[in-house]
Design a protein around this motif. Structure first.
Motif, PDB file in Angstrom:
ATOM      1  N   PRO A   1       0.832  -1.198   0.000  1.00 54.79           N
ATOM      2  CA  PRO A   1       0.000   0.000   0.000  1.00 54.79           C
ATOM      3  C   PRO A   1       0.874   1.260   0.000  1.00 54.79           C
ATOM      4  O   PRO A   1       2.034   1.225   0.429  1.00 54.79           O
ATOM      5  N   ALA A   2       0.310   2.359  -0.470  1.00 57.46           N
ATOM      6  CA  ALA A   2       1.032   3.639  -0.425  1.00 57.46           C
ATOM      7  C   ALA A   2       1.439   3.920   1.019  1.00 57.46           C
ATOM      8  O   ALA A   2       0.721   3.565   1.958  1.00 57.46           O
ATOM      9  N   ASP A   3       2.573   4.508   1.198  1.00 51.27           N
ATOM     10  CA  ASP A   3       3.138   4.864   2.506  1.00 51.27           C
ATOM     11  C   ASP A   3       3.718   3.682   3.279  1.00 51.27           C
ATOM     12  O   ASP A   3       4.233   3.854   4.368  1.00 51.27           O
ATOM     13  N   ALA A   4       3.624   2.479   2.738  1.00 53.87           N
ATOM     14  CA  ALA A   4       4.253   1.332   3.404  1.00 53.87           C
ATOM     15  C   ALA A   4       5.737   1.318   3.042  1.00 53.87           C
ATOM     16  O   ALA A   4       6.129   1.756   1.956  1.00 53.87           O
ATOM     17  N   SER A   5       6.537   0.828   3.958  1.00 57.47           N
ATOM     18  CA  SER A   5       7.981   0.734   3.709  1.00 57.47           C
ATOM     19  C   SER A   5       8.526  -0.440   4.516  1.00 57.47           C
ATOM     20  O   SER A   5       7.815  -1.028   5.334  1.00 57.47           O
ATOM     21  N   ALA A   6       9.774  -0.758   4.285  1.00 56.34           N
ATOM     22  CA  ALA A   6      10.400  -1.814   5.077  1.00 56.34           C
ATOM     23  C   ALA A   6      10.531  -1.321   6.518  1.00 56.34           C
ATOM     24  O   ALA A   6      10.787  -0.135   6.751  1.00 56.34           O
ATOM     25  N   PRO A   7      10.325  -2.198   7.510  1.00 54.58           N
ATOM     26  CA  PRO A   7      10.566  -1.785   8.893  1.00 54.58           C
ATOM     27  C   PRO A   7      11.997  -1.255   9.034  1.00 54.58           C
ATOM     28  O   PRO A   7      12.895  -1.653   8.287  1.00 54.58           O
ATOM     29  N   ALA A   8      12.202  -0.371   9.989  1.00 56.17           N
ATOM     30  CA  ALA A   8      13.504   0.283  10.164  1.00 56.17           C
ATOM     31  C   ALA A   8      14.659  -0.711  10.198  1.00 56.17           C
ATOM     32  O   ALA A   8      15.705  -0.466   9.621  1.00 56.17           O
ATOM     33  N   ASN A   9      14.478  -1.840  10.845  1.00 55.09           N
ATOM     34  CA  ASN A   9      15.563  -2.813  10.964  1.00 55.09           C
ATOM     35  C   ASN A   9      15.548  -3.856   9.846  1.00 55.09           C
ATOM     36  O   ASN A   9      16.280  -4.843   9.913  1.00 55.09           O
ATOM     37  N   TYR A  10      14.744  -3.661   8.802  1.00 50.70           N
ATOM     38  CA  TYR A  10      14.705  -4.576   7.664  1.00 50.70           C
ATOM     39  C   TYR A  10      14.968  -3.860   6.346  1.00 50.70           C
ATOM     40  O   TYR A  10      14.772  -4.432   5.284  1.00 50.70           O
ATOM     41  N   ARG A  11      15.425  -2.629   6.380  1.00 52.11           N
ATOM     42  CA  ARG A  11      15.682  -1.891   5.143  1.00 52.11           C
ATOM     43  C   ARG A  11      16.769  -2.597   4.355  1.00 52.11           C
ATOM     44  O   ARG A  11      17.787  -3.004   4.884  1.00 52.11           O
ATOM     45  N   GLY A  12      16.515  -2.796   3.070  1.00 58.20           N
ATOM     46  CA  GLY A  12      17.475  -3.459   2.205  1.00 58.20           C
ATOM     47  C   GLY A  12      17.347  -4.975   2.183  1.00 58.20           C
ATOM     48  O   GLY A  12      18.033  -5.635   1.426  1.00 58.20           O
ATOM     49  N   VAL A  13      16.467  -5.540   3.015  1.00 53.32           N
ATOM     50  CA  VAL A  13      16.328  -6.994   3.059  1.00 53.32           C
ATOM     51  C   VAL A  13      15.535  -7.502   1.870  1.00 53.32           C
ATOM     52  O   VAL A  13      15.903  -8.465   1.226  1.00 53.32           O
ATOM     53  N   GLY A  14      14.412  -6.866   1.542  1.00 53.39           N
ATOM     54  CA  GLY A  14      13.592  -7.296   0.411  1.00 53.39           C
ATOM     55  C   GLY A  14      12.896  -8.613   0.663  1.00 53.39           C
ATOM     56  O   GLY A  14      12.514  -8.933   1.781  1.00 53.39           O
ATOM     57  N   VAL A  15      12.750  -9.401  -0.384  1.00 54.37           N
ATOM     58  CA  VAL A  15      12.035 -10.679  -0.316  1.00 54.37           C
ATOM     59  C   VAL A  15      12.974 -11.760   0.202  1.00 54.37           C
ATOM     60  O   VAL A  15      14.118 -11.862  -0.225  1.00 54.37           O
ATOM     61  N   THR A  16      12.463 -12.556   1.127  1.00 51.04           N
ATOM     62  CA  THR A  16      13.203 -13.722   1.612  1.00 51.04           C
ATOM     63  C   THR A  16      12.431 -14.976   1.199  1.00 51.04           C
ATOM     64  O   THR A  16      11.221 -14.924   0.987  1.00 51.04           O
ATOM     65  N   THR A  17      13.128 -16.072   1.063  1.00 49.63           N
ATOM     66  CA  THR A  17      12.473 -17.323   0.681  1.00 49.63           C
ATOM     67  C   THR A  17      12.840 -18.412   1.672  1.00 49.63           C
ATOM     68  O   THR A  17      13.843 -18.313   2.382  1.00 49.63           O
ATOM     69  N   GLY A  18      12.011 -19.445   1.681  1.00 51.04           N
ATOM     70  CA  GLY A  18      12.294 -20.563   2.563  1.00 51.04           C
ATOM     71  C   GLY A  18      11.555 -21.808   2.140  1.00 51.04           C
ATOM     72  O   GLY A  18      10.626 -21.771   1.335  1.00 51.04           O
ATOM     73  N   CYS A  19      11.996 -22.917   2.694  1.00 48.06           N
ATOM     74  CA  CYS A  19      11.371 -24.211   2.452  1.00 48.06           C
ATOM     75  C   CYS A  19      11.238 -24.877   3.811  1.00 48.06           C
ATOM     76  O   CYS A  19      12.228 -25.080   4.506  1.00 48.06           O
ATOM     77  N   ASP A  20      10.000 -25.175   4.185  1.00 51.94           N
ATOM     78  CA  ASP A  20       9.734 -25.825   5.462  1.00 51.94           C
ATOM     79  C   ASP A  20       9.364 -27.279   5.182  1.00 51.94           C
ATOM     80  O   ASP A  20       8.385 -27.548   4.491  1.00 51.94           O
TER      81      ASP A  20
END
Length: 175
Positions: free
Chosen positions: A55-74
Motif C-alpha cells: 500500500p502507499a506509505d508502506a515501507s520496510a521496517p527500520a531494521n529490515y531496510r534493504g532486506v527485500g524478499v526472503t524465501t524458505g522451504c519448510d
C-alpha cells in the motif's frame, strides 16, 4: 602376494566401502530432504508481483531496510514441503486499510479470496487474509498477516503496524 596380505586387503576394502554402502542405502530409502532442488521454484515465488506492491506509505521496517524478499522451504517430513517467499512492511495506517488494499490489488491480479466455510463471512480478520490462484499448474496461497510472528529480529515499525506478505505453495521435492 601372500594369502595373509590378500585377506588384509579384502578386510581393508570392506571396511572402507561398507559405510558408503550404508549411507547410499539410507538415501535410497527416503532419508532425503524434500527441500532439495527447489531453488528454481523459490526464485519464481520471489518474483510474485504482490510481494513488491505494498500500500502507499508502506515501507520496510527500520531494521529490515534493504532486506527485500526472503524465501524458505519448510519440510517437517509429514508431507510435501512448503515453499514460500515473504516480505515485511511497516504501515502507518490501520489494519482495515491494509486488507482493503490487498483485497483490491489481489483481485485485479487474478487472486481469489480464500473463504473459510466454517466462518462463512468477512474477507478478513484482525490477523489477516488469504487468497489463492493456480499458476503454471501450481496452487499458490497469498497470505497477508497483520500480526507477523517468528521474524528475528522483530520488525521495528514505530507508531505503525507490521504486516507480512507471503506467497507459498507445496513443493514436490523439486518436481
Amino acid at each position: 602376494p601372500t594369502p595373509s596380505s590378500v585377506g588384509t586387503r579384502v578386510i581393508l576394502a570392506a571396511a572402507l566401502l561398507l559405510p558408503t554402502a550404508f549411507l547410499s542405502a539410507c538415501s535410497a530409502l527416503g532419508g532425503g530432504d524434500g527441500c532439495h532442488d527447489t531453488a528454481a521454484e523459490l526464485k519464481r515465488l520471489a518474483k510474485q508481483p504482490l510481494l513488491d506492491s505494498p500500500p502507499a506509505d508502506a515501507s520496510a521496517p527500520a531494521n529490515y531496510r534493504g532486506v527485500g524478499v526472503t524465501t524458505g522451504c519448510d519440510d517437517d517430513s509429514s508431507g510435501a514441503p512448503w515453499l514460500h517467499a515473504d516480505r515485511l512492511y511497516a504501515f502507518p495506517g490501520k489494519p482495515d486499510d491494509v486488507i482493503a488494499y490487498y483485497t483490491k490489488t489481489a483481485a485485479a491480479a487474478g487472486w481469489k479470496f480464500k473463504e473459510d466455510p466454517a466462518a462463512g463471512a468477512p474477507p478478513a480478520t484482525v490477523e489477516g487474509a488469504c487468497w489463492t490462484r493456480t499458476e503454471q499448474g501450481r496452487h499458490l496461497l497469498l497470505d497477508v498477516d497483520l500480526r507477523p510472528k517468528g521474524f528475528s529480529p522483530e520488525p521495528e515499525v514505530g507508531a505503525g503496524l507490521a504486516h507480512s506478505v507471503s506467497v507459498g505453495t507445496e513443493g514436490a521435492g523439486g518436481q
